[in-house]
Write a protein that holds these residues in place. Structure first.
Motif, PDB file in Angstrom:
ATOM      1  N   ARG A   1      37.752  43.843  49.599  1.00 22.09           N
ATOM      2  CA  ARG A   1      38.501  42.648  50.003  1.00 22.09           C
ATOM      3  C   ARG A   1      39.660  43.004  50.927  1.00 22.09           C
ATOM      4  NH1 ARG A   1      37.726  41.501  44.568  1.00 22.09           N
ATOM      5  NH2 ARG A   1      39.871  42.071  44.077  1.00 22.09           N
TER       6      ARG A   1
ATOM      7  N   GLU B   1      32.737  49.648  30.157  1.00 20.39           N
ATOM      8  CA  GLU B   1      34.122  49.450  30.546  1.00 20.39           C
ATOM      9  C   GLU B   1      34.443  50.261  31.807  1.00 20.39           C
ATOM     10  OE1 GLU B   1      36.863  49.229  27.141  1.00 20.39           O
ATOM     11  OE2 GLU B   1      38.012  50.701  28.283  1.00 20.39           O
TER      12      GLU B   1
ATOM     13  N   ALA C   1      35.631  46.654  44.601  1.00 18.16           N
ATOM     14  CA  ALA C   1      35.669  45.297  45.147  1.00 18.16           C
ATOM     15  C   ALA C   1      37.029  45.016  45.775  1.00 18.16           C
ATOM     16  CB  ALA C   1      35.365  44.285  44.049  1.00 18.16           C
ATOM     17  N   ALA C   2      38.091  45.539  45.164  1.00 13.39           N
ATOM     18  CA  ALA C   2      39.431  45.339  45.716  1.00 13.39           C
ATOM     19  C   ALA C   2      39.539  45.995  47.085  1.00 13.39           C
ATOM     20  CB  ALA C   2      40.485  45.906  44.772  1.00 13.39           C
TER      21      ALA C   2
ATOM     22  N   MET D   1      32.746  48.782  34.824  1.00 11.35           N
ATOM     23  CA  MET D   1      33.412  47.550  35.222  1.00 11.35           C
ATOM     24  C   MET D   1      34.713  47.842  35.969  1.00 11.35           C
ATOM     25  SD  MET D   1      34.364  44.314  32.857  1.00 11.35           S
ATOM     26  CE  MET D   1      32.873  44.477  31.898  1.00 11.35           C
ATOM     27  N   SER D   2      35.518  48.777  35.455  1.00  9.80           N
ATOM     28  CA  SER D   2      36.809  48.993  36.119  1.00  9.80           C
ATOM     29  C   SER D   2      36.628  49.660  37.480  1.00  9.80           C
ATOM     30  CB  SER D   2      37.773  49.768  35.214  1.00  9.80           C
ATOM     31  OG  SER D   2      37.328  51.081  35.041  1.00  9.80           O
ATOM     32  N   TYR D   3      35.605  50.509  37.633  1.00 12.58           N
ATOM     33  CA  TYR D   3      35.363  51.106  38.952  1.00 12.58           C
ATOM     34  C   TYR D   3      34.834  50.064  39.923  1.00 12.58           C
ATOM     35  CZ  TYR D   3      36.037  55.561  36.612  1.00 12.58           C
ATOM     36  OH  TYR D   3      36.567  56.588  35.893  1.00 12.58           O
ATOM     37  N   THR D   4      34.005  49.134  39.401  1.00 12.77           N
ATOM     38  CA  THR D   4      33.495  48.064  40.261  1.00 12.77           C
ATOM     39  C   THR D   4      34.637  47.188  40.757  1.00 12.77           C
ATOM     40  OG1 THR D   4      31.487  48.081  38.932  1.00 12.77           O
ATOM     41  CG2 THR D   4      31.788  46.206  40.404  1.00 12.77           C
ATOM     42  N   VAL D   5      35.579  46.900  39.862  1.00 16.64           N
ATOM     43  CA  VAL D   5      36.736  46.083  40.238  1.00 16.64           C
ATOM     44  C   VAL D   5      37.519  46.778  41.347  1.00 16.64           C
ATOM     45  CG1 VAL D   5      39.009  45.315  39.427  1.00 16.64           C
ATOM     46  CG2 VAL D   5      36.971  44.881  38.042  1.00 16.64           C
ATOM     47  N   ARG D   6      37.698  48.093  41.208  1.00 15.19           N
ATOM     48  CA  ARG D   6      38.459  48.830  42.196  1.00 15.19           C
ATOM     49  C   ARG D   6      37.742  48.862  43.554  1.00 15.19           C
ATOM     50  NH1 ARG D   6      40.531  54.194  39.562  1.00 15.19           N
ATOM     51  NH2 ARG D   6      40.768  52.803  37.779  1.00 15.19           N
TER      52      ARG D   6
END
Lengths: 312, 79
Positions: A281, A267, A277-278, A270-275
Motif C-alpha cells: 500500500r 499467527e 500488504a502494508a 498472518m502478521s507477515y502478510t499484514v506487513r
C-alpha cells in the motif's frame, strides 16, 4: 551543460547506527551479523583492521571475541531503516534532486548551483554527523560514475578527510589519480568484466577512460560505452528520484525455535502478510495473487508447505 | 537533575540538531558513559553540572573523552 553530482554514503552503516545509541561501542572492533546471526554484514574500522572480511560466517571469527574483544550484534533492520530515512531527509535538503540508491547511499544533483563543492560536502558531512551521529563520505563529480569513484577516493584516502571532488584537481591531476585506481573500482565493472578488461590491458580507471568507446561498445555493450562516456565527464545516467515500484513483495523471517503448533504458524503467516500488504500500500499498488510457504529444515526433518491463491 | 525539573524515570526529548551551547541541558557521553547534565563552557574549560546537590560538578579534564549526543529539548514527567 556539465553536471555536478554527489554520492554520499554512510560509513560502516549498520555498525554506525548501533554506535549512535551506544557510545560504549566506540573505538572497539564491532561487527553486525545477518539474519539469524549467520554472516558478518557490517564491520567497524577496528574490526576491518583485525582482518575480518565482509560476508564471512560468524563462526570463522568467533575466536576474536576472546582474543581481541570483538563485539558482535544481531542486525536490527528496523533501526537501520529508520536511521536511513533520517539520513536521506537531512541530505535531501542540500540539493534540489536526490536519488536514494540504497539503504546507506544517495546521489544528489547540484547541477546549476554555484557552490564550493568541497565546502558543501563538509557541511553535509558535519550536519549528518551532528543530527544522527553517523559518519559519511562525500564524492562529487560530473557524472554518477565519477561521483561513485570520487566517493571511493574520499573513503580510502584519509588526506581528503571524507570529501573528494574531481573539480578540485586539474585535468592532469585527475588522470594521475585515475591511473592509480584499479578498473574494478569503477561503478558497474564486476569481477567478470574486470578479468576480460585485464586481457585487453585495461587495468586502471584511466585505461578505461581512454579506451575507444565505439570499439568497446562492439566488444561489450552499450552499457560499457556509457561507462566510458561517464568517466570522461559526460553524464549519461539521470537521477532516478522515484524508485520503480516493486512487482513482488516478500516478507520472510526465520523462527528462533521450531514451530509445531498450527495456531502459532497461522499467527506468523498472518502478521507477515499484514506487513507485506502494508509495504504494498505504501507504493500504492494492488496485488493479484499472494502465496505463502513455510519450510522446516534441520538435520532429521524436512517439511514444506505451500499455498497460493487469488485475492478476493 | 532535579534542579532542572528532570526526575528519575522521566522521558527526555533530545534534539540533536540544536547546538550544545553553554547553559543547555545535554545528553553527553563522558568516557563512553551516557549522562544528563547542564553544560557550562567558560574560557577553555567545560563543566558538567548535575543540578542536584547530591552529585558534584564534573570538570572535564585532559584525558576525558566528552561527546555531546544531543540537547534536551523537553521533559515528559510521570506524575
Amino acid at each position: 551543460m556539465s553536471h555536478d553530482i554527489a554520492l554520499v554514503d554512510g560509513n560502516n552503516f549498520y555498525v554506525s547506527c548501533e554506535r549512535a545509541f551506544n557510545p560504549a561501542l566506540e573505538q572497539r572492533p564491532v561487527v553486525v551479523l545477518s539474519n539469524n546471526d549467520g554472516c558478518v554484514v557490517s564491520r567497524s574500522n577496528e574490526a576491518k583492521a583485525l582482518g575480518i572480511k565482509m560476508g564471512v560466517p560468524y563462526f570463522e571469527v568467533k575466536h576474536l571475541t576472546k582474543s581481541h574483544g570483538l563485539i558482535w550484534l544481531s542486525s536490527n533492520y528496523t533501526l537501520y531503516g529508520d536511521m536511513s530515512a533520517r539520513m536521506m531527509s537531512i541530505l535531501g535538503a542540500f540539493a534540489p534532486e536526490q536519488e536514494i540508491y540504497s539503504i546507506d547511499e544517495c546521489f544528489l544533483d547540484f547541477t546549476g548551483m554555484v557552490v564550493d563543492q568541497i565546502a558543501r560536502g563538509r557541511k553535509m558531512r558535519a550536519t549528518v554527523r551532528q543530527y544522527i551521529g553517523i559518519q559519511t563520505c562525500v564524492g562529487i563529480g560530473p557524472s554518477k560514475t565519477m561521483a561513485k569513484l570520487a566517493n571511493h577516493i574520499a573513503k580510502k584516502q584519509p588526506q581528503f578527510r571524507g570529501v573528494f571532488a574531481w573539480s578540485a584537481l586539474t585535468a592532469t591531476e585527475q588522470d594521475a589519480m585515475m591511473a592509480g585506481l584499479e578498473v574494478g573500482e569503477v561503478w558497474g565493472i564486476g569481477r567478470r568484466l574486470n578479468a576480460q578488461l585485464d586481457n585487453l590491458g585495461i587495468r586502471s580507471a584511466l585505461d578505461l577512460k581512454q579506451a575507444d568507446p565505439a570499439a568497446m561498445r562492439r566488444r561489450f555493450s552499450v552499457v560499457m560505452e556509457r561507462t566510458i562516456a561517464e568517466l570522461n565527464g559526460v553524464a549519461c545516467l539521470d537521477l532516478e528520484d522515484v524508485a520503480p515500484r516493486k512487482e513482488q513483495i516478500m516478507c520472510s523471517r526465520s523462527f528462533g525455535r521450531p514451530v509445531t503448533d498450527l495456531a502459532d504458524l497461522k499467527e506468523a503467516v498472518m502478521s507477515y502478510t499484514v506487513r507485506a500488504a502494508a509495504r504494498m500500500r505504501e507504493q500504492s499498488s494492488a496485488c493479484h495473487s499472494r502465496s505463502s510457504s513455510s519450510v522446516a529444515s534441520n538435520a532429521d526433518t524436512s517439511a514444506r508447505h505451500k499455498c497460493r491463491g487469488p485475492v478476493s | 537533575m532535579i534542579g532542572a525539573g528532570i526526575h528519575n524515570g522521566d522521558l527526555l526529548i533530545v534534539d540533536r540538531s540544536l547546538e550544545p551551547k553553554s547553559g543547555r541541558v545535554v545528553v553527553a557521553a563522558l568516557n563512553d558513559e551516557l549522562t544528563v547534565k547542564r553544560l557550562h563552557k567558560r574560557g577553555g574549560t567545560i563543566t558538567l553540572k548535575a543540578e542536584n546537590p547530591a552529585y558534584p560538578d564534573i570538570p572535564v579534564k585532559d584525558g576525558h573523552e566528552l561527546r555531546i549526543c544531543g540537547v534536551v529539548a523537553y521533559v515528559v514527567h510521570v506524575p
